[in-house]
Design an enzyme around this catalytic site. Structure first.
Site, PDB file in Angstrom:
ATOM      1  N   ASP A  56       0.853  -1.174   0.000  1.00 47.16           N
ATOM      2  CA  ASP A  56       0.000   0.000   0.000  1.00 47.16           C
ATOM      3  C   ASP A  56       0.899   1.237   0.000  1.00 47.16           C
ATOM      4  O   ASP A  56       2.106   1.151   0.277  1.00 47.16           O
ATOM      5  CB  ASP A  56      -0.906  -0.027   1.241  1.00 47.16           C
ATOM      6  CG  ASP A  56      -1.938   1.084   1.218  1.00 47.16           C
ATOM      7  OD1 ASP A  56      -2.453   1.392   0.138  1.00 47.16           O
ATOM      8  OD2 ASP A  56      -2.223   1.647   2.297  1.00 47.16           O
ATOM      9  N   ASP A  98      -0.227   5.054   1.030  1.00 45.68           N
ATOM     10  CA  ASP A  98      -0.441   5.955   2.168  1.00 45.68           C
ATOM     11  C   ASP A  98      -0.447   5.184   3.477  1.00 45.68           C
ATOM     12  O   ASP A  98      -1.137   4.172   3.617  1.00 45.68           O
ATOM     13  CB  ASP A  98      -1.766   6.705   2.005  1.00 45.68           C
ATOM     14  CG  ASP A  98      -1.737   7.648   0.819  1.00 45.68           C
ATOM     15  OD1 ASP A  98      -0.806   8.458   0.736  1.00 45.68           O
ATOM     16  OD2 ASP A  98      -2.643   7.555  -0.031  1.00 45.68           O
TER      17      ASP A  98
END
Length: 274
Positions: free
Chosen positions: A13, A15
């Site tokens: 991922d 953020d």
């Protein structure tokens, strides 16, 4: 389930894992460089469908992270990939910005307001009541309802703002139709990402900061899951769920390896892998 030292490909991922408020998190640049230097296939994933991979690559570069655009996989790309597999050369009415419209164009789709195959709802900063009304009427007329991601709110400098999931809920209330959501936590997004880099679930790891998207989707896709504590999750959040990641680490800096590996570090790696 593979141990960490058996992982050959990585999904991560963006953020809360690599960046936080446009600042690179400790170890992120080094981990990306480590994968690049070793030729390890990887993709950086995001549910954000506003931006193209080129846009995101530039934003990450401004944060001090070198991620080529072909190493970025968005919910917009996953949505376009899925729709192309369903209808070759189809048509769509789109609520969204350049990330989703570009992805659909490149997948061979034509944007139309007249009898489209699909209504696709993605992220945008300017939801139009007129466009939402049009989407509702097209879905009632037979268009299939697709959403890039389920996130109900997104961040802004002034606080949370309604996002894709909230707009999709409005359309669902008006039509009685639930969308098919392609982005996380649908493991479809991970499978399409693995297809892009030629990875297999048995030797692929997923690094995320959210139990309800990254980790559950990683588990359902059969990946080795690693939760980092640099995002929104804490021990209370983790204990809310009936499933657990394979590993929990403070941040991506804990995933760095050094060469040569000392014997005590080998012991540490073995203990931290499940």
């Amino acid at each position: 389930m593979a141990r960490r030292d058996e992982i050959e490909c990585w999904l991560t991922d963006m953020d809360g894992v690599l960046v936080h408020e446009n600042q690179a998190l400790p170890g992120a640049a080094e981990l990306l460089q480590q994968w690049t230097d070793s030729g390890t296939p990887f993709l950086v994933l995001t549910n954000n469908s506003i931006f193209t991979p080129r846009d995101l690559s530039a934003r990450l570069r401004a944060s001090g992270l070198n991620v080529p655009e072909d190493r970025i996989w968005t919910s917009a790309l996953a949505t376009a990939d899925f729709l192309k597999s369903q209808v070759s050369g189809g048509t769509a009415f789109v609520i969204g910005e350049v990330g989703i419209t570009t992805a659909l164009h490149e997948a061979g789709f034509i944007m139309t307001e007249t009898d489209p195959d699909y209504v696709v709802v993605g992220e945008t900063r300017n939801y139009s009541f007129e466009a939402i009304t049009k989407a509702i009427r097209l879905i009632l007329g037979g268009a299939r309802f697709i959403s890039t991601n389920p996130d109900a709110t997104g961040p802004s400098k002034d606080g949370p703002m309604p996002a894709t999931g909230a707009i999709s809920a409005l359309i669902t209330k008006a039509t009685g139709m639930e969308p098919y959501v392609v982005g996380k936590p649908n493991p479809m997004m991970f499978r399409s990402a693995m297809n892009k880099i030629g990875a297999h679930s048995e030797n692929t790891g997923m690094i995320g900061d959210r139990m309800d998207t990254d980790i559950v989707a990683g588990i359902e896709a059969g990946l080795h899951t690693i939760l980092v504590m640099t995002g929104i999750s804490d021990e209370v959040e983790i204990n809310r769920y009936p499933f657990r990641p394979d590993e929990i680490v403070a941040g991506v800096h804990e995933l760095l390896t050094t060469e040569p590996i000392e014997s005590d570090e080998i012991g540490f790696l073995d203990q931290s892998s499940i």
